[in-house]
Every structure is written in C-alpha cells, then in structure tokens.
Design a protein around this motif. Structure first.
Motif, PDB file in Angstrom:
ATOM      1  N   LYS A  90     -77.567   5.915  57.088  1.00 53.34           N
ATOM      2  CA  LYS A  90     -77.936   4.701  57.805  1.00 53.34           C
ATOM      3  C   LYS A  90     -76.919   4.372  58.896  1.00 53.34           C
ATOM      4  O   LYS A  90     -75.741   4.781  58.803  1.00 53.34           O
ATOM      5  CB  LYS A  90     -78.077   3.532  56.844  1.00 53.34           C
ATOM      6  CG  LYS A  90     -76.799   3.075  56.173  1.00 53.34           C
ATOM      7  CD  LYS A  90     -77.088   1.925  55.226  1.00 53.34           C
ATOM      8  CE  LYS A  90     -75.809   1.394  54.565  1.00 53.34           C
ATOM      9  NZ  LYS A  90     -76.099   0.275  53.642  1.00 53.34           N
ATOM     10  N   PRO A  91     -77.339   3.649  59.942  1.00 51.84           N
ATOM     11  CA  PRO A  91     -76.418   3.299  61.026  1.00 51.84           C
ATOM     12  C   PRO A  91     -75.163   2.588  60.502  1.00 51.84           C
ATOM     13  O   PRO A  91     -75.230   1.783  59.574  1.00 51.84           O
ATOM     14  CB  PRO A  91     -77.262   2.368  61.903  1.00 51.84           C
ATOM     15  CG  PRO A  91     -78.667   2.813  61.672  1.00 51.84           C
ATOM     16  CD  PRO A  91     -78.709   3.193  60.205  1.00 51.84           C
ATOM     17  N   ARG A 107     -74.918   5.932  64.671  1.00 57.50           N
ATOM     18  CA  ARG A 107     -75.363   4.795  65.478  1.00 57.50           C
ATOM     19  C   ARG A 107     -76.808   4.441  65.139  1.00 57.50           C
ATOM     20  O   ARG A 107     -77.477   5.156  64.386  1.00 57.50           O
ATOM     21  CB  ARG A 107     -75.229   5.138  66.960  1.00 57.50           C
ATOM     22  CG  ARG A 107     -73.787   5.372  67.389  1.00 57.50           C
ATOM     23  CD  ARG A 107     -73.721   5.808  68.829  1.00 57.50           C
ATOM     24  NE  ARG A 107     -72.358   5.751  69.348  1.00 57.50           N
ATOM     25  CZ  ARG A 107     -72.039   6.048  70.602  1.00 57.50           C
ATOM     26  NH1 ARG A 107     -72.972   6.447  71.454  1.00 57.50           N
ATOM     27  NH2 ARG A 107     -70.784   5.976  71.010  1.00 57.50           N
ATOM     28  N   ASP A 108     -77.287   3.330  65.705  1.00 58.38           N
ATOM     29  CA  ASP A 108     -78.628   2.857  65.366  1.00 58.38           C
ATOM     30  C   ASP A 108     -79.705   3.345  66.331  1.00 58.38           C
ATOM     31  O   ASP A 108     -80.849   2.893  66.274  1.00 58.38           O
ATOM     32  CB  ASP A 108     -78.662   1.327  65.288  1.00 58.38           C
ATOM     33  CG  ASP A 108     -78.231   0.650  66.582  1.00 58.38           C
ATOM     34  OD1 ASP A 108     -78.030   1.366  67.592  1.00 58.38           O
ATOM     35  OD2 ASP A 108     -78.089  -0.584  66.587  1.00 58.38           O
TER      36      ASP A 108
END
Length: 228
Positions: A90-91, A107-108
């Motif tokens: 996950k980010p 990162r997202d």
C-alpha cells in the motif's frame, strides 16, 4: 524481481517471520565479504550524468557538512530513481528487497522511489514485517552489547556516540519496531559508496547520505515496512 515473486514472498513473510536482534555496525568494524559482486560501475566521474551529480551533490546546510557522493563508484542501477511500483504494497510502505539490494518507498500513483542499499552480511540477514516507529536527524549511535563483545574497541561507545560526520548512523536514521519492540535494526546513512549493492553491515540497511535524507523527508513515522 517481478511483482509476482515479491508478492509471493510478502505472503510467506506475513505468516510470522520475525526479525533477528542485532544492531548497526560501525564503519570501524572489520569489513565483511560481500555476498554478491556489484555490477560494473562507470569508469570515471565524468561518466556520471549532470542530473545524478546534482542529486548527490555536497550538502552544506546541515549541522555537519556532507561531501558529494562519488557516484562513479556506485553501479548505475543503484542511483535513486522513480520506477513503476513492483511491490504490491500500500502507498507509504517501505519495502527492502535484499536480493536485488533495493529499497522502495511506495507512492499513491502506482510508482515508487527506488534507492540502492547495502544490507546485512552473512549471519546478520533479517526479513519480515515491521514498521518505521520514528525518525531521527543526526542520531546518536549506541552499539548493542553483543556487538561490543565482537569488537571490544567499541566499548567506549557503550553509552552512545555523539552525532557527527564520524558517526556510522550518518545524517538520518529510521528506527524499526515490531509492535512495541525495538528490533535494534535501522535504516540509516553511510558515506561509503562501495557498500551500496553489497552485504556488509550487521543487519542494518544503509543508504548514501543524500538518499537517506531524501527518504527521511518523505517517509511518515508509523509507515509499514516489509523486508523480503
């Protein structure tokens, strides 16, 4: 490492792999033999592109000056770069790939910042899930008792070595906990370019000073950590 391979390892490690207690070694401790030979490096400083030289330029606005990293000594694949995220985490997660010697900060937007790292030598490898409990700028370094037993010359630092250019923790450190337990492992800086991509420390993950400053500025305390 492929996404499938990394995700399979993550599933296996999530089942309860634990971190071995140890601590970061001093640069004054005897060097250990690398587990894998580093790829061929550029031949001269002139072969390093200007944008890479700029990323690793001297840092003079710190409490202690940091010299420019000699990137011609570091294989090109270990230079900091943005990549498509291969981890599936996950980010905000930090993922250390001990096989390929990369650290990813996820990162997202489907990308990750990738850094080259040095990792633990034979007998000091570790893996598992944990989290970044907190961060420090110019940290104090305290060798654990078992390290002092192996290297008696470190006795004078039993109660801590003050921050500074000779401190083996470098300009930044991220402290790794499992639950409420300090693993004694750290992600920290180290100015020796020849250790990047190799297995030479007592378990800690080493980045070049400019890279650990960059990572420290972007990682949030409490972020999940996976070492595969």
């Amino acid at each position: 490492m492929s996404v499938r391979t990394m995700n399979r390892r993550a599933v296996l490690l999530a089942g309860g792999a634990s971190l071995l207690l140890a601590g970061c070694t001093s640069t004054s401790a005897p060097a250990r033999v690398a587990l894998a030979a580093a790829p061929e490096t550029p031949k001269s400083p002139d072969s390093v592109p200007p944008h890479v030289q700029a990323m690793y330029a001297a840092v003079m606005d710190e409490p202690y000056p940091i010299r420019a990293s000699r990137m011609h000594l570091v294989p090109e694949r270990f230079w900091r770069q943005e990549v498509t995220d291969p981890t599936g985490e996950k980010p905000g997660s930090v993922v250390v790939d001990t096989t390929d010697r990369f650290l990813y900060h996820v990162r997202d937007d489907g990308t990750a910042m990738r850094y080259g790292v040095g990792i633990g030598a034979a007998g000091f490898e570790w893996s598992g899930r944990a989290h970044i409990a907190y961060k420090r700028e110019w940290p104090t370094w305290t060798p654990p008792s078992d390290m002092i037993a192996r290297h008696p010359e470190l006795e004078r630092y039993r109660h801590g070595m003050e921050p500074g250019p000779d401190n083996p923790m470098g300009p930044r450190a991220l402290y790794i906990h499992q639950g409420n337990v300090d693993t004694l492992y750290r992600i920290h800086g180290n100015p020796d370019e020849t250790t990047i991509g190799k297995a030479v420390s007592s378990g800690c993950v080493r980045l070049l000073p400019q890279d650990v400053i960059h990572l420290h500025a972007n990682v949030v305390s409490g972020s999940p950590l996976l070492v595969v």
